[in-house]
Scaffold this motif. Structure first.
Motif, PDB file in Angstrom:
ATOM      1  N   MET E  57       0.830  -1.205   0.000  1.00 34.64           N
ATOM      2  CA  MET E  57       0.000   0.000   0.000  1.00 34.64           C
ATOM      3  C   MET E  57       0.865   1.256   0.000  1.00 34.64           C
ATOM      4  O   MET E  57       0.567   2.235  -0.696  1.00 34.64           O
ATOM      5  N   ALA E  60       2.025   1.761  -3.522  1.00 38.44           N
ATOM      6  CA  ALA E  60       0.914   2.127  -4.413  1.00 38.44           C
ATOM      7  C   ALA E  60       0.609   3.622  -4.301  1.00 38.44           C
ATOM      8  O   ALA E  60       0.210   4.266  -5.270  1.00 38.44           O
ATOM      9  N   TRP E 160      -9.205  11.974  -4.995  1.00 37.17           N
ATOM     10  CA  TRP E 160      -9.033  10.614  -4.460  1.00 37.17           C
ATOM     11  C   TRP E 160      -7.639  10.480  -3.838  1.00 37.17           C
ATOM     12  O   TRP E 160      -7.483   9.975  -2.725  1.00 37.17           O
TER      13      TRP E 160
ATOM     14  N   GLY F  43     -16.106   0.386  -6.287  1.00 37.79           N
ATOM     15  CA  GLY F  43     -15.655   1.772  -6.323  1.00 37.79           C
ATOM     16  C   GLY F  43     -14.143   1.870  -6.417  1.00 37.79           C
ATOM     17  O   GLY F  43     -13.592   2.670  -7.179  1.00 37.79           O
ATOM     18  N   TYR F  44     -13.476   1.023  -5.671  1.00 38.45           N
ATOM     19  CA  TYR F  44     -12.004   1.065  -5.676  1.00 38.45           C
ATOM     20  C   TYR F  44     -11.444   0.669  -7.039  1.00 38.45           C
ATOM     21  O   TYR F  44     -10.314   1.032  -7.396  1.00 38.45           O
ATOM     22  N   ALA F  46     -12.009   1.774  -9.739  1.00 35.93           N
ATOM     23  CA  ALA F  46     -11.692   2.946 -10.556  1.00 35.93           C
ATOM     24  C   ALA F  46     -10.180   3.205 -10.574  1.00 35.93           C
ATOM     25  O   ALA F  46      -9.681   3.908 -11.437  1.00 35.93           O
ATOM     26  N   ARG F  47      -9.483   2.679  -9.606  1.00 33.93           N
ATOM     27  CA  ARG F  47      -8.023   2.842  -9.526  1.00 33.93           C
ATOM     28  C   ARG F  47      -7.400   1.457  -9.310  1.00 33.93           C
ATOM     29  O   ARG F  47      -7.101   1.086  -8.159  1.00 33.93           O
ATOM     30  N   GLN F  49      -4.560  -0.135  -9.419  1.00 30.99           N
ATOM     31  CA  GLN F  49      -3.379  -0.406  -8.594  1.00 30.99           C
ATOM     32  C   GLN F  49      -3.709  -0.227  -7.112  1.00 30.99           C
ATOM     33  O   GLN F  49      -3.258  -1.007  -6.272  1.00 30.99           O
ATOM     34  N   ARG F  50      -4.479   0.758  -6.832  1.00 26.49           N
ATOM     35  CA  ARG F  50      -4.898   0.989  -5.444  1.00 26.49           C
ATOM     36  C   ARG F  50      -5.838  -0.117  -4.952  1.00 26.49           C
ATOM     37  O   ARG F  50      -5.791  -0.501  -3.797  1.00 26.49           O
ATOM     38  N   PHE F  54      -5.426  -2.202  -1.537  1.00 29.27           N
ATOM     39  CA  PHE F  54      -6.508  -2.218  -0.542  1.00 29.27           C
ATOM     40  C   PHE F  54      -6.960  -3.644  -0.260  1.00 29.27           C
ATOM     41  O   PHE F  54      -7.119  -4.052   0.897  1.00 29.27           O
TER      42      PHE F  54
END
Lengths: 192, 192, 192, 192, 192, 192
Positions: E57, E60, E160, F43-44, F46-47, F49-50, F54
């Motif tokens: 994390m 990232a 974000w 929702g996550y 959308a990104r 790599q993140r 997560f």
């Protein structure tokens, strides 16, 4: 880890069948209309004179003709005040009322958890902003806060009603907290 | 810089002579007994049904036989709750009552300004500590707080009375704040 | 329940007749001018060198020619700062000064209890808003707060004076609190 | 993004060479002893009479014979008070003093950031706990807090010193904040 | 008064040479690049599976291509979040990064002590205001706060990134606090 | 007054069918196991790599073998942290998990509203007290707080787990708040 089944944790007699006729009649009417006696009604009966005062004030504010606010609006205020104060009894009982009156179970949850995420009309948002601030920092309320309600379309009488409804739940939250009152289990499943 | 002489700042009719006979009678009795009608009594008369509920609850708690607490103790709670909330009306009116009932004008000032500087019996200190916490952070009240009152000698019924008295002034503070109610000027000079 | 009659509760010698000539002279002048020696003057004399510094700073700020603010404005700041900090000594002593200088006993009470209810000129309201915020959340003061004072008509020097006066009572509140200093009983009855 | 190079942001004349002989002498002594004039000394010179009061009080508290606390202890209090108030000027200037007097640069950082992580003697921890509480919630200080200092070995006079030192930095923090005073850049590199 | 030299105060084995090859490799790369292994990297190795999640994390968010914010902006957020939470570890480590990336040692100090005194572009001020509020009172964040970022020129993706970076340091602050993690002493002297 | 049906209110593409194979697989597994894809997972995405970081951290903490705490205990921490922060998304999703894992719908409500009313084992009460304090005032956590967990029977590793779980929900609360994420409607009716 079964949850508490006491009515209140103060060691006071809370009779299943009240001795006083007016209180007894009220219990009977509750059974008839909603199938159970709300625990606040039972618990308060430990002090009959106080019970009468509490019930009188409750009806003066919450009966249909009692205030200019809609029944749903009054319950919305009850939940938001109780959310500031984190009052378990009042959150359980009044969020059920919001679910029932609005037909919108998510709205009930939002008002319990954080009313700021709800999609509300500007009128209702202004109403709840006032109730929150009056609860959290009453000393900071000034004319500008009353003016925000006026700008949202509320009359002078309705401003009084918003304030008195919020004030009343600041009262009842603290009674529930003082006595450690538990809500009826029935509320949890209703109107989900 | 003359100070405000409105009764309340909501634009609602507050009649000098109320139309309703019971309210009129109450006004007359106030004149007779203390020489003036407290502004909260006048202001509330803008809403007769609410006036009745408020007066009923006030007497249920504050009349001689209403609660197990002494009249002075009830007024001490009123002042300390109003001190947390910085409610001008209630601080002015109830600190006068503390001055009068205690014969100790400094005690009245101390409860307004910071009750922690007063020399109090352990019983009264415990009572005011509970009233303060119930007002400021009701969500943090737990059995340990009720136990502190028990340890100070209070019965279960008295704990209820302390809590309900504090809860009631949390209500009335918020009514005074909502309506921007000003106290009668008479209070300021009395019992100094 | 007689209230405390100690001067300070730290166990330090506070002589009725100070040994140091300059302090003695000051006591005499107090007796002459107001009929009593303020307890802060007596209490501080337990530490003569500190007494001198405190008295020097007090006069630099509060003497007629000391600052651009009117004497009443300086006392108003003293009371509002002490209201945030709930300092009994300073509230009692300086609210008397406000009553005397304004000829308005209610104003004194309002500043003790909640300055937001007072009817103030925009200039004085801005001044007290700054004093309150500088006391409660100094880390949040920014240029916008100084600009609010400028907009209310204060010069750069007056902004300094407002800030230093508020800062000084943040000092003296904490000295009264550290030593548990009690105000002279004379204050309570004056200028009611 | 070069950082601010104003001395204070109030628009007041702060002369490089003060007109008053006593102030001029003080500037010269600063140059001699530490190679620069601390900005608080320069900035305050915009108001010569106030400068004298401030400098008098500073020396009464901070000079070697001024108080019973060690010089390091006084600076530790200065930093912890300024940490509560998040005062940039005082944190920069007094954390340098802590680094220098203690020979422990990490201690300086800890007191700025969170004194609770530092390994302190019980005496010093008690001292800083009192300073923190007196700064953050002065109205909650009671005999029990003074007793905690006594239990840690402090005399009555030292309790006064702890309180007055903390009170003084509550004053000076608010002066730095009111004037938006910037510390001398020299502090940043010293005693790292 | 030497300051703590533990790595974490939980009694868990933190090996100098980790058994797991990937963790070992990471340690070696740290030694190569910055001459020491950051204590958070060592401390977390007590729980290898968690170490992997944390490091994943971290990269990232903080790797060059990880986010749309500049590396300096990400470190500025780290420091401001840690300032709200008063987290010693993160303040020491990330203020060094701000000093290094900005070439402005004072900026690092300002963000630790009170970011409101720094001279920032409107874009960076808006970014830090959001990070502060999201940390201190997340429940109060609303569309108006996102709009303030949009008005300052941030894209949806950057909003974000600001939020997730602030959220991540709210995580790591609480890990440092839970374990009582001490930062490497090397940070203190770097980039002053 | 229908409630919001957006997934997040940031204007970012959240694909029903993710392009990345690993994310697509995860969505499919959600559909298979619980019949819907949790909105945080959507929702996550959308990104991407993140999303990976997560999801990695979520599983490191919440998978069966991830931590020493029981699955119910981890969810209890999630709800209590989210209650401090009043995070709608996390309260809705994780209180459902508490209802399901405990078979006790009232417990779920209590943790949302005020965990102090729940009847908990001393072990679980200590765990939640730590999670609350670590969330609300992390800077006040000290050895005494870790010792309270030890006294309640937690090992060093479990203390880490309590802290990291609470820290993780402090992260995810702030992501939900930043993006204004709405929970799946399915949660509301489950396990009542």
């Amino acid at each position: 880890m079964p949850q508490p089944d006491h009515l209140i944790s103060l060691d006071l007699a809370v009779p299943e069948q009240p001795a006083d006729a007016d209180i007894k009649r009220y219990f009977d009417k509750c059974m008839e209309k909603i199938g159970f006696v709300p625990n606040v009604i039972k618990g308060y009966a430990a002090r009959p004179q106080r019970w009468r005062a509490f019930v009188t004030m409750y009806h003066a504010l919450m009966d249909k003709e009692g205030s200019k606010l809609t029944p749903l609006e009054r319950e919305m205020i009850a939940v938001v005040v109780s959310s500031v104060n984190r009052c378990y009894y009042c959150l359980v009982a009044h969020s059920q009322a919001v679910r029932k009156l609005s037909g919108d179970p998510e709205l009930g949850e939002m008002l319990v958890m954080n009313y700021r995420v709800a999609e509300l009309s500007p009128r209702r948002r202004a109403m709840l902003d006032f109730a929150w601030k009056l609860t959290e920092t009453p000393s900071r309320i000034e004319e500008v806060d009353r003016d925000a309600l006026r700008a949202a379309g509320f009359t002078e009488e309705e401003i009084w009603d918003i304030g008195e409804t919020a004030a009343f739940y600041n009262f009842s939250n603290r009674m529930a907290v003082t006595t450690d009152m538990m809500p009826n289990r029935e509320y949890h499943k209703l109107d989900r």
